[in-house]
Design an enzyme around this catalytic site. Structure first.
Site, PDB file in Angstrom:
ATOM      1  N   CYS A  31       0.868  -1.170   0.000  1.00 11.23           N
ATOM      2  CA  CYS A  31       0.000   0.000   0.000  1.00 11.23           C
ATOM      3  C   CYS A  31       0.906   1.222   0.000  1.00 11.23           C
ATOM      4  CB  CYS A  31      -0.952  -0.022   1.191  1.00 11.23           C
ATOM      5  SG  CYS A  31      -0.134  -0.089   2.797  1.00 11.23           S
ATOM      6  N   LEU A  32       0.500   2.304   0.655  1.00 16.78           N
ATOM      7  CA  LEU A  32       1.267   3.545   0.570  1.00 16.78           C
ATOM      8  C   LEU A  32       2.616   3.443   1.264  1.00 16.78           C
ATOM      9  CD1 LEU A  32       1.029   6.430  -0.526  1.00 16.78           C
ATOM     10  CD2 LEU A  32       0.131   7.118   1.705  1.00 16.78           C
TER      11      LEU A  32
END
Length: 474
Positions: A31-32
């Site tokens: 993810c981020l």
């Protein structure tokens, strides 16, 4: 193999080794800020050795996933690790994946972040552009007149900026269907087509439902209302999930020489009926109910308490990896209320986590600690809190709760004055750009609260624990 010289390949190989080697890796996503591993044998993971690798800001198990915090450089590490593990056995992969993802709800929650991650740049961009439009039209300059009223020449700019905002938010179901279908393993371009059908001009805009009744497609045995899903999140996610699943199901039974012809027409046709006749209405109903609940909790008389509670627990959502699920609620509330009270508190929680680290920086004299704390604080002040959380606040433990107290107080103030943002924007200190300009004064005051309280509490508790001899010293 072409090596990326901007990352440490020795430490990449160490990460692979510490998770049990490439033979133990079933699947890797990101993810981020986090690498997410699905492993065949969790017992082979050497957590303590992983934490010693400089690039690793923290690691833990969540929902049968090993999550390793890397930071904003995570995509480069993801791609490099993929290069090292390309020879994983696909059959073995599928077996473990089916086991891990057998529960639909667990699957949905764990994959929400991966669905929304590719959309974050557009959502942030849209929130900031909406903020710029509101700066032009809402901030009173003289005699309660806005910039737009003082300078009519700004009107074309104001109207022109609606083009990207409309594309990002009103037609958001297109992007969500694309990302969801891609995540599930379907054909992304067909996901785009499905998303376009949800926002087609042939359909009534859902905002007009109060004033008029929709037309229907009458198929004899059943009828489908001609209602669009502009700016709606949950119907798009449900439709994309069904399409991706159904396409993969069809692939098992259609011969290879017919797949290109048969699968698109069957999957798209059936998915259209299911999306508009079943999943869309169900998704709209769920979204409306969520909006009603959030409106009760974070608007009106209960808003200060609800906002304070959310400000307190949000860091725990980050720790658990569930914080990306708030994007769905944010966007749903924004669609129904014209703004969201959730994003301002998220941004203040980012600031509070950074401020607790600043408290450690100011009071601690540990050797070489500032090599970790200063970058972590800067990162958190710009909205990425994982380095601060895992490298500092969870290490000492008490700064996490000091930050939670600060963001809770700031959330209480925001709830008291019903502070709203235009949508998703940059986190941390720059978040004011996405706040509706009419709320800037009270939001700036809340920001000061989220800075001062965690710093003071962290310094106080640090001194208390040091005096009592219970401070972590290693």
């Amino acid at each position: 193999m072409l090596k990326d010289t901007s990352i440490n390949h020795v430490n990449v190989r160490k990460i692979i080794s510490m998770v049990g080697g490439k033979e133990n890796i079933s699947k890797i996503t990101h993810c981020l800020t986090r690498l997410r591993f699905i492993l065949y044998d969790q017992l082979k993971v050497k957590i303590d050795d992983l934490k010693k690798i400089p690039e690793v800001k923290g690691c833990f198990n969540q929902d049968d996933q090993l999550q390793i915090i890397i930071g904003t450089n995570v995509e480069k590490y993801y791609k490099t690790i993929q290069q090292y593990i390309l020879k994983i056995d696909d059959n073995k992969n599928n077996k473990i994946s089916n086991k891990v993802y057998s529960k639909f709800i667990t699957c949905l929650i764990s994959n929400l972040s991966e669905i929304f991650f590719p959309l974050l740049p557009t959502l942030i961009c849209g929130g900031l552009i909406l903020g710029l439009r509101n700066v032009i039209s809402e901030i009173p300059i003289i005699d309660n007149k806005s910039l737009l009223e003082f300078y009519p020449i700004l009107k074309p700019i104001y109207e022109f900026l609606w083009l990207p905002c409309e594309a990002i938010f009103h037609f958001l179901p297109v992007a969500i269907c694309w990302s969801t279908v891609k995540k599930i393993g379907g054909t992304p371009i067909l996901g785009i087509i499905l998303g376009i059908t949800l926002v087609s001009p042939q359909l009534m805009n859902p905002y007009n439902l109060i004033d008029q009744s929709p037309n229907v497609w009458d198929f004899g045995l059943f009828a489908i209302q001609k209602i669009g899903y502009q700016a709606q999140i949950i119907p798009a996610i449900f439709s994309g999930l069904f399409f991706g699943w159904f396409e993969k199901f069809m692939r098992r039974f259609i011969p290879d020489y017919l797949k290109l012809v048969i699968i698109p027409i069957i999957t798209l046709s059936i998915s259209l009926v299911v999306a508009h006749g079943i999943l869309g209405p169900i998704g709209r109903m769920i979204g409306n109910e969520i909006a009603v609940i959030i409106k009760f909790i974070m608007f009106g008389n209960f808003a200060p308490i609800g906002s304070a509670i959310f400000g307190f627990v949000y860091p725990l959502l980050v720790v658990s990896g569930l914080h990306h699920t708030t994007l769905t609620i944010d966007l749903q509330i924004m669609q129904s209320q014209g703004g969201t009270p959730i994003w301002p508190i998220i941004a203040l929680a980012n600031i509070a986590q950074a401020s607790s680290v600043v408290g450690i920086i100011l009071i601690s004299r540990k050797e070489n600690e500032r090599e970790i704390t200063i970058p972590a604080a800067i990162s958190a002040y710009f909205g990425v809190t994982e380095p601060a959380l895992y490298s500092v606040n969870l290490y000492y433990r008490f700064p996490l709760f000091c930050a939670m107290a600060g963001s809770s107080c700031a959330g209480f103030i925001c709830g008291l004055f019903n502070v709203l943002s235009n949508g998703i924007g940059i986190g941390g200190l720059p978040a004011f750009l996405s706040i509706k300009p009419m709320y800037w004064p009270i939001y700036f005051f809340s920001t000061i609260i989220s800075i001062i309280i965690p710093i003071i509490l962290t310094i106080f508790v640090y001194r208390y624990q040091k005096r009592k001899g219970i401070l972590i010293s290693n």
